[in-house]
Motif scaffolding. Structure first.
Motif: not given
Length: 328
Positions: A131-132, A209-216, A256-262, A267-269
């Motif tokens: 996901x990350x 995009x959005x579902x993995x993002x919110x699971x983060x 949006x790219x900054x938010x998704x990248x953040x 998620x990786x952390x």
């Protein structure tokens, strides 16, 4: 289970009221869209405060972070919705009905995605790495697309939509709010039904995009679902409210790219932490501050850039007029 049932019944009641009030096809005014946009935002805020009062502060913080993230990502959907409306030449008085049913289809499909995502996360913690990485890649891709500054493309129907049209057939014109009609004894779809399916199924691409993002931001399926529900149900009114402003949000893709990248990094952390690696994790208050800050900055810079562009175009047009008058 009781909480889920009560929540779904409550959302269904709100949707029913929304549908009943706007059941008659009509052109939506900016005033009407503004009122309902505020209503849905207030309802979302009340839900978040309710979680704080009857649940815990972390659940409330996760909901608000998830809701704001989903709301900001859903604005990107509106660009595609505009293309779909233009592609199928939807009459203005029918657009409200199209968006209501289309968004409901999208919500059902997202619920399936959320259930699948929750099951995968519960069984395989390493999925956070995927996901990350996916969100970081998506963020990079958004930046590349924004820098390319390519002209607006036309909407292209997906394979599922094409197969449905081929299977049932489509009428050659709109028939009010009817979804099916009889044509030479055969039951066929109306263009209205096709547009509703187009909006509902196209949203699946954004859900990737959005579902993995919110699971983060939260691993609680209940928070993920309710944040998505409130974000999507206010999307219809937002379409009519800021439809004319969409082209002015020239830096939205960067934000949006900054938010998704953040969130991808978050998620990786989290995945490393779950694997036993001692790394710092990003808290919900920090996530909420970053998301809100990026959206505010993006909006301000977009409006400034749009204003300067309009001034340049006006100056160029004035110079052209003067040149033509002198030549004459």
């Amino acid at each position: 289970m009781g909480l889920w049932v009560a929540t779904i019944l409550g959302l269904s009641a709100l949707i029913a009221v929304d549908f009943f009030i706007g059941r008659k096809p009509h052109d939506v005014s900016v005033k009407e869209a503004g009122i309902w946009t505020v209503v849905w935002i207030v309802l979302a805020a009340m839900f978040g405060v309710g979680l704080l009062l009857f649940g815990e502060s972390q659940a409330s913080g996760e909901f608000f972070a998830g809701f704001i993230t989903e709301k900001s990502l859903s604005v990107d959907n509106l660009f595609v919705f505009v293309l779909i409306m233009a592609k199928f030449a939807v009459p203005t008085h029918l657009q409200q009905r199209v968006l209501l049913i289309g968004v409901l289809i999208a919500l059902v499909l997202r619920a399936i995605f959320i259930a699948a995502g929750a099951a995968i996360i519960a069984s395989f913690s390493w999925v956070f790495y995927i996901f990350g990485a996916f969100l970081i890649y998506t963020a990079w891709k958004l930046i590349q697309e924004a820098r390319a500054d390519e002209p607006e493309e036309e909407f292209e129907e997906n394979r599922l939509l094409k197969s449905i049209e081929s299977r049932f057939g489509v009428a050659d014109k709109y028939h009010g709010t009817k979804l099916f009609i009889r044509n030479n004894g055969k039951r066929v779809l109306t263009p209205l039904m096709v547009v509703m399916l187009a909006i509902g199924t196209t949203d699946v691409l954004f859900a990737l995009d959005s579902i993995p993002a919110i699971f983060g931001l939260t691993q609680d399926p209940y928070i993920v679902f309710t944040a998505n529900a409130f974000a999507l149900m206010g999307l219809r009114q937002l379409y009519f409210l800021i439809g004319g402003l969409l082209k002015k949000l020239v830096h939205l893709s960067y934000g949006l790219s900054v938010i998704l990248g953040f969130i991808g990094v978050k998620l990786v952390l989290h995945a490393l932490h779950e694997s036993g690696v001692h790394v710092p994790e990003i808290s919900i208050p920090v996530s909420l501050a970053v998301i809100c800050g990026v959206l505010v900055i993006t909006t301000i810079t977009s409006l400034i850039a749009s204003k300067r562009q309009a001034e340049r175009e006006a100056a160029e047009e004035a110079g052209k007029v003067r040149k033509d008058s002198v030549g004459a």
